[in-house]
Design a protein around this motif. Structure first.
Motif, PDB file in Angstrom:
ATOM      1  N   ILE A   9       5.784  10.748   4.026  1.00  0.00           N
ATOM      2  CA  ILE A   9       4.748   9.678   3.946  1.00  0.00           C
ATOM      3  C   ILE A   9       3.357  10.458   4.016  1.00  0.00           C
ATOM      4  CG2 ILE A   9       3.502   7.762   4.794  1.00  0.00           C
ATOM      5  CD1 ILE A   9       6.118   6.549   5.398  1.00  0.00           C
ATOM      6  N   THR A  10       3.058  11.301   4.906  1.00  0.00           N
ATOM      7  CA  THR A  10       1.879  12.252   5.193  1.00  0.00           C
ATOM      8  C   THR A  10       1.755  13.116   3.977  1.00  0.00           C
ATOM      9  OG1 THR A  10       2.783  13.358   6.842  1.00  0.00           O
ATOM     10  CG2 THR A  10       1.222  11.606   7.487  1.00  0.00           C
ATOM     11  N   GLY A  11       2.746  13.640   3.278  1.00  0.00           N
ATOM     12  CA  GLY A  11       2.795  14.700   2.286  1.00  0.00           C
ATOM     13  C   GLY A  11       2.976  16.047   3.021  1.00  0.00           C
ATOM     14  N   VAL A  12       3.507  16.092   4.253  1.00  0.00           N
ATOM     15  CA  VAL A  12       3.851  17.325   4.701  1.00  0.00           C
ATOM     16  C   VAL A  12       5.157  18.213   4.231  1.00  0.00           C
ATOM     17  CG1 VAL A  12       4.743  18.672   6.781  1.00  0.00           C
ATOM     18  CG2 VAL A  12       2.849  16.796   7.003  1.00  0.00           C
ATOM     19  N   TRP A  13       6.044  17.222   3.776  1.00  0.00           N
ATOM     20  CA  TRP A  13       7.245  17.697   3.161  1.00  0.00           C
ATOM     21  C   TRP A  13       7.596  17.011   1.654  1.00  0.00           C
ATOM     22  CZ3 TRP A  13      10.892  16.974   7.891  1.00  0.00           C
ATOM     23  CH2 TRP A  13      10.746  18.002   8.761  1.00  0.00           C
ATOM     24  N   ARG A  14       8.133  17.977   1.023  1.00  0.00           N
ATOM     25  CA  ARG A  14       8.476  17.525  -0.255  1.00  0.00           C
ATOM     26  C   ARG A  14       9.990  16.780  -0.588  1.00  0.00           C
ATOM     27  NH1 ARG A  14       7.386  21.136  -5.807  1.00  0.00           N
ATOM     28  NH2 ARG A  14       7.607  19.358  -7.320  1.00  0.00           N
ATOM     29  N   GLN A  15       9.881  15.553  -0.963  1.00  0.00           N
ATOM     30  CA  GLN A  15      11.348  14.972  -0.944  1.00  0.00           C
ATOM     31  C   GLN A  15      12.203  15.775  -1.926  1.00  0.00           C
ATOM     32  OE1 GLN A  15       8.446  13.782  -2.089  1.00  0.00           O
ATOM     33  NE2 GLN A  15       8.714  12.178  -3.821  1.00  0.00           N
ATOM     34  N   ASP A  16      13.414  15.498  -1.787  1.00  0.00           N
ATOM     35  CA  ASP A  16      14.688  16.167  -2.793  1.00  0.00           C
ATOM     36  C   ASP A  16      14.620  15.241  -3.863  1.00  0.00           C
ATOM     37  OD1 ASP A  16      15.024  17.882  -0.867  1.00  0.00           O
ATOM     38  OD2 ASP A  16      17.023  17.001  -0.309  1.00  0.00           O
ATOM     39  N   SER A  17      14.460  13.824  -3.813  1.00  0.00           N
ATOM     40  CA  SER A  17      14.183  13.071  -4.833  1.00  0.00           C
ATOM     41  C   SER A  17      13.806  11.614  -4.326  1.00  0.00           C
ATOM     42  CB  SER A  17      15.757  12.462  -5.401  1.00  0.00           C
ATOM     43  OG  SER A  17      16.623  12.092  -4.343  1.00  0.00           O
ATOM     44  N   GLY A  18      13.523  10.705  -5.099  1.00  0.00           N
ATOM     45  CA  GLY A  18      12.632   9.540  -4.797  1.00  0.00           C
ATOM     46  C   GLY A  18      11.298   9.660  -4.830  1.00  0.00           C
ATOM     47  N   THR A  19      10.783   8.473  -4.617  1.00  0.00           N
ATOM     48  CA  THR A  19       9.151   8.187  -4.568  1.00  0.00           C
ATOM     49  C   THR A  19       8.584   7.958  -3.394  1.00  0.00           C
ATOM     50  OG1 THR A  19       9.036   6.233  -5.413  1.00  0.00           O
ATOM     51  CG2 THR A  19       9.191   8.057  -6.896  1.00  0.00           C
ATOM     52  N   MET A  62       0.856  -1.229  -0.062  1.00  0.00           N
ATOM     53  CA  MET A  62      -0.143   0.011   0.224  1.00  0.00           C
ATOM     54  C   MET A  62       0.875   1.280  -0.117  1.00  0.00           C
ATOM     55  SD  MET A  62      -3.033   1.330   2.544  1.00  0.00           S
ATOM     56  CE  MET A  62      -4.387   1.038   1.519  1.00  0.00           C
ATOM     57  N   ILE A  63       1.922   1.471   0.968  1.00  0.00           N
ATOM     58  CA  ILE A  63       2.732   2.521   0.866  1.00  0.00           C
ATOM     59  C   ILE A  63       4.069   2.119   0.394  1.00  0.00           C
ATOM     60  CG2 ILE A  63       3.913   4.290   2.420  1.00  0.00           C
ATOM     61  CD1 ILE A  63       1.607   3.562   4.332  1.00  0.00           C
ATOM     62  N   GLN A  64       4.661   2.667  -0.401  1.00  0.00           N
ATOM     63  CA  GLN A  64       5.911   2.271  -1.030  1.00  0.00           C
ATOM     64  C   GLN A  64       6.725   3.593  -1.205  1.00  0.00           C
ATOM     65  OE1 GLN A  64       6.795  -0.963  -2.441  1.00  0.00           O
ATOM     66  NE2 GLN A  64       8.939   0.405  -2.393  1.00  0.00           N
ATOM     67  N   VAL A  65       7.807   3.257  -0.430  1.00  0.00           N
ATOM     68  CA  VAL A  65       8.835   4.435  -0.587  1.00  0.00           C
ATOM     69  C   VAL A  65       9.968   3.860  -1.163  1.00  0.00           C
ATOM     70  CG1 VAL A  65      10.251   6.186   0.901  1.00  0.00           C
ATOM     71  CG2 VAL A  65       7.854   5.431   1.713  1.00  0.00           C
ATOM     72  N   THR A  66      10.689   4.631  -2.184  1.00  0.00           N
ATOM     73  CA  THR A  66      11.772   4.255  -2.766  1.00  0.00           C
ATOM     74  C   THR A  66      12.977   5.191  -2.915  1.00  0.00           C
ATOM     75  OG1 THR A  66      10.406   3.105  -4.209  1.00  0.00           O
ATOM     76  CG2 THR A  66      12.583   3.016  -5.199  1.00  0.00           C
ATOM     77  N   ASP A  67      13.909   4.941  -2.603  1.00  0.00           N
ATOM     78  CA  ASP A  67      15.210   5.859  -2.817  1.00  0.00           C
ATOM     79  C   ASP A  67      15.001   7.164  -2.365  1.00  0.00           C
ATOM     80  OD1 ASP A  67      16.677   3.876  -4.034  1.00  0.00           O
ATOM     81  OD2 ASP A  67      15.891   4.382  -5.907  1.00  0.00           O
ATOM     82  N   LEU A  68      14.417   7.460  -1.120  1.00  0.00           N
ATOM     83  CA  LEU A  68      14.130   8.748  -0.801  1.00  0.00           C
ATOM     84  C   LEU A  68      15.279   9.584  -0.132  1.00  0.00           C
ATOM     85  CD1 LEU A  68      11.575  10.690   0.037  1.00  0.00           C
ATOM     86  CD2 LEU A  68      11.263   9.499   1.967  1.00  0.00           C
ATOM     87  N   VAL A  69      15.422  10.672  -0.502  1.00  0.00           N
ATOM     88  CA  VAL A  69      16.415  11.573  -0.348  1.00  0.00           C
ATOM     89  C   VAL A  69      15.725  13.076   0.242  1.00  0.00           C
ATOM     90  CG1 VAL A  69      18.554  12.884  -0.719  1.00  0.00           C
ATOM     91  CG2 VAL A  69      17.874  10.476  -1.605  1.00  0.00           C
TER      92      VAL A  69
END
Length: 300
Positions: free
Chosen positions: A47-57, A1-8
């Motif tokens: 994960i809750t969309g408060v912050w925007r990632q530099d890269s990754g999904t 359901m929740i997929q986090v990939t290469d999050l920076v």
């Protein structure tokens, strides 16, 4: 359901999340553990969309979370540091959330009054004690009937009876509605009772991500008494993470399954040998032992 990939994620040159990858399945109670500064709260804010990632999904059922109201409507977050409008009461926040969450259940809100009887729904939340603020947060969260609950130190400040009541409600929703719960906490003993999956974070990465049963099956505490007082020379390929001795009793923390480790130590003809399961707290300590978090002189 929740997929986090290469999050920076980087703050002023500090890499708080360093290529982090993790996955939370639908209907799981996923425990997120790690030392202070490992990146747990930063991860939850992505994960809750408060912050925007530099890269990754960061995806929920394949859809990005950031600036996506349709995805955010499916989740509810209770952060460690609660925030509400300055003069808002629980009843005010109920009306507020009812406008955002289409699944909001007014009947459940009324029913939960009996679960949280000490919380006056007309009183400003900010004037309540810390424990009562947490009760109000759970009252509102459960009334929204989210598909995903993201919790950061969720029961901190609650008394033991209320802790048990809250976990009972959460586990009931998981069983009945398939709610997915992602929870970060330093109370590893409590997580051990409720989680079915665990992710261990260190330095902005997930070191280990497994079901709790697999984690416990892969490490074993051996208490052994040998013919000689000293510990014999063990095979180099036996991965011993920790050794301590009290009298003639040697305590070994060994990576591997209990049956396999027992058979390998049996060749030394011990006088006494016992295999014990490790708690989640012990697993946390010894898995991080090679990550600059070794604990010295532990009394077991």
């Amino acid at each position: 359901m929740i997929q986090v990939t290469d999050l920076v994620k980087t703050f002023d040159g500090f890499r708080a999340l360093d290529g982090l990858t993790m996955q939370v399945s639908k209907g799981a109670i996923y425990g997120l553990v790690g030392p202070n500064g490992a990146g747990k709260s930063t991860l939850l804010r992505h994960i809750t969309g408060v912050w925007r990632q530099d890269s990754g999904t960061v995806l929920v059922d394949g859809a990005p979370v950031y600036e996506n109201p349709a995805v955010k409507e499916r989740m509810f977050s209770i952060p460690d540091d609660l925030y509400y409008f300055l003069s808002a009461s629980t009843r005010d926040m109920m009306s507020f959330y009812r406008g955002f969450y289409r699944r909001f259940d007014p009947k459940r809100y009324q029913a939960l009054k009996e679960v949280f009887p000490t919380v006056d729904e007309r009183h400003p939340i900010r004037r309540l004690s810390k424990g009562m603020q947490k009760q109000a947060a759970f009252w509102l969260a459960l009334s929204c009937r989210p598909e995903i609950l993201v919790l950061d130190e969720p029961v901190d400040g609650l008394d033991p009876v209320m802790r048990r009541q809250v976990w009972s409600l959460l586990m009931g929703d998981v069983a009945e509605y398939g709610t997915t719960v992602l929870v970060s906490s330093h109370n590893l003993r409590e997580l051990e009772d409720v989680c079915d999956h665990v992710g261990i974070l260190s330095h902005g990465k997930v070191l280990i991500e497994r079901s709790l049963s697999d984690l416990q099956d892969n490490l074993v505490k051996m208490q052994v008494v040998f013919q000689e007082k000293e510990l014999p020379k063990l095979p180099d390929d036996l991965e011993v993470l920790h050794v301590s001795q009290v009298g003639r009793i040697h305590t070994l923390i060994v990576r591997g399954r209990a049956e396999e480790v027992t058979n390998r130590l049996a060749v030394y003809a011990p006088i006494l040998m016992d295999a014990l399961p490790l708690t989640l707290e012990e697993i946390f300590i010894y898995e991080l032992g090679g990550e600059d978090y070794a604990v010295r002189d532990i009394v077991l």
